[in-house]
Enzyme design. Sequence first.
Site, mmCIF file in Angstrom:
data_model
loop_
_atom_site.group_PDB
_atom_site.id
_atom_site.type_symbol
_atom_site.label_atom_id
_atom_site.label_comp_id
_atom_site.label_asym_id
_atom_site.label_seq_id
_atom_site.Cartn_x
_atom_site.Cartn_y
_atom_site.Cartn_z
ATOM 1 C CB SER A 105 25.162 -45.753 26.000
ATOM 2 O OG SER A 105 24.337 -44.846 25.399
ATOM 3 C CG ASP A 221 22.223 -40.226 31.653
ATOM 4 O OD1 ASP A 221 21.970 -39.545 30.814
ATOM 5 O OD2 ASP A 221 22.680 -41.463 31.506
ATOM 6 C CG HIS A 249 24.832 -41.106 28.699
ATOM 7 N ND1 HIS A 249 23.784 -41.748 29.105
ATOM 8 C CD2 HIS A 249 25.453 -41.783 27.592
ATOM 9 C CE1 HIS A 249 23.407 -42.677 28.063
ATOM 10 N NE2 HIS A 249 24.418 -42.823 27.281
#
Length: 268
Positions: A105, A221, A249
Site C-alpha cells: 500500500s 482490489d 487490498h
Amino acid sequence: MTDTAERSDDAFARTDDGVSVAYQCRGSAAGRPLVLLAGQANNHHWWDGVREDFHGTARTITMDYRGTGASDAPHEGYSTRRFAEDVVSVLDSLGIERADVYGTSMGGRVAQWVAAAHPDRVRRLVLGCTSPGGPLAVERDTSVRRALAAPDPAAVRRTLTELMYSPGWIAGHPGPYRTLGDPDMPPHARRGHLVASNRHDAWDALPSIGAPTLILHGDQDRLTPPANVPLLTARIPDARSHLLPGARHAYFEEHREAAGALVREFLG
C-alpha cells in the site's frame, strides 16, 4: 557496517531532521535483513502474524512511521520521500548496508523511493497493492472515495474493512484487524499521512530502480486498482508481477500462504 550485527528487538533511530523513529527487529540476527513497510496511517502492527513467515531465512525489520506508534509526531515532514529517508535512518542505526525491502500500500510507495534514491541499499524489492502515483496512476473510483469520506467513522471503518478483506474472510475472522489504521495517531499526523500518499509521484524515478522487483496485487482490489500493476511492471526495468485471484487490498494477510510463498521464493 555489517548485515548481521546483534541489536535489541525494539529501538529508535534519529533521522537527519531530528525525529525519533521506532523500529522493531524479529528473527535470527544471522538472517538476511528484510524491511517490511506498512500502509498509510499504520504502525508496525500491520505485519503482526505475517512477518514470522519470513523468519526461516530473514531477519525482519519493521518501523513506526513518523506520526504513528512510538515514533515522534512532528507537524511537518510527511511525504513518501521523507518516509523513505526515515527507512534509511533505521538501516543506518542497525548498521545494515543492504537489505531486501517489501512495502505494501503506501509502504509500496515508500519502498519505490528507497530503491530509486538509494539503489545501493536495496538487494531485492517487493511492491504490494500499490501504485506509481501521479497523474498516470489509476485511481480508485468515485464511489470508493465517497464512502471513505463519509462523516460516520463507524461507516468508514466498515467500508475500509470490506476493501481490505473478502466477505468470507471477514465472516471467519471477526477481528480485531491490524490494517485499519493506528487509532492513537494525532489528527495532524493522520492528515499528513493522507497528503503524503495522495501526493506520491515516483513515475520519473521508477526507471532508476536497479533491484530485481516483484509486484503483487489482489485482482479484486478496489482501494488501489490492479490496473496499476502493468504500469509499474513496464516502468521498472527488472520487474515481474503476480495477481492473486480473489484477493482484495490486504492480500498478504487473507492470502497469506500463497503470497508469502511467492515472496520467499523471489527473495531466495
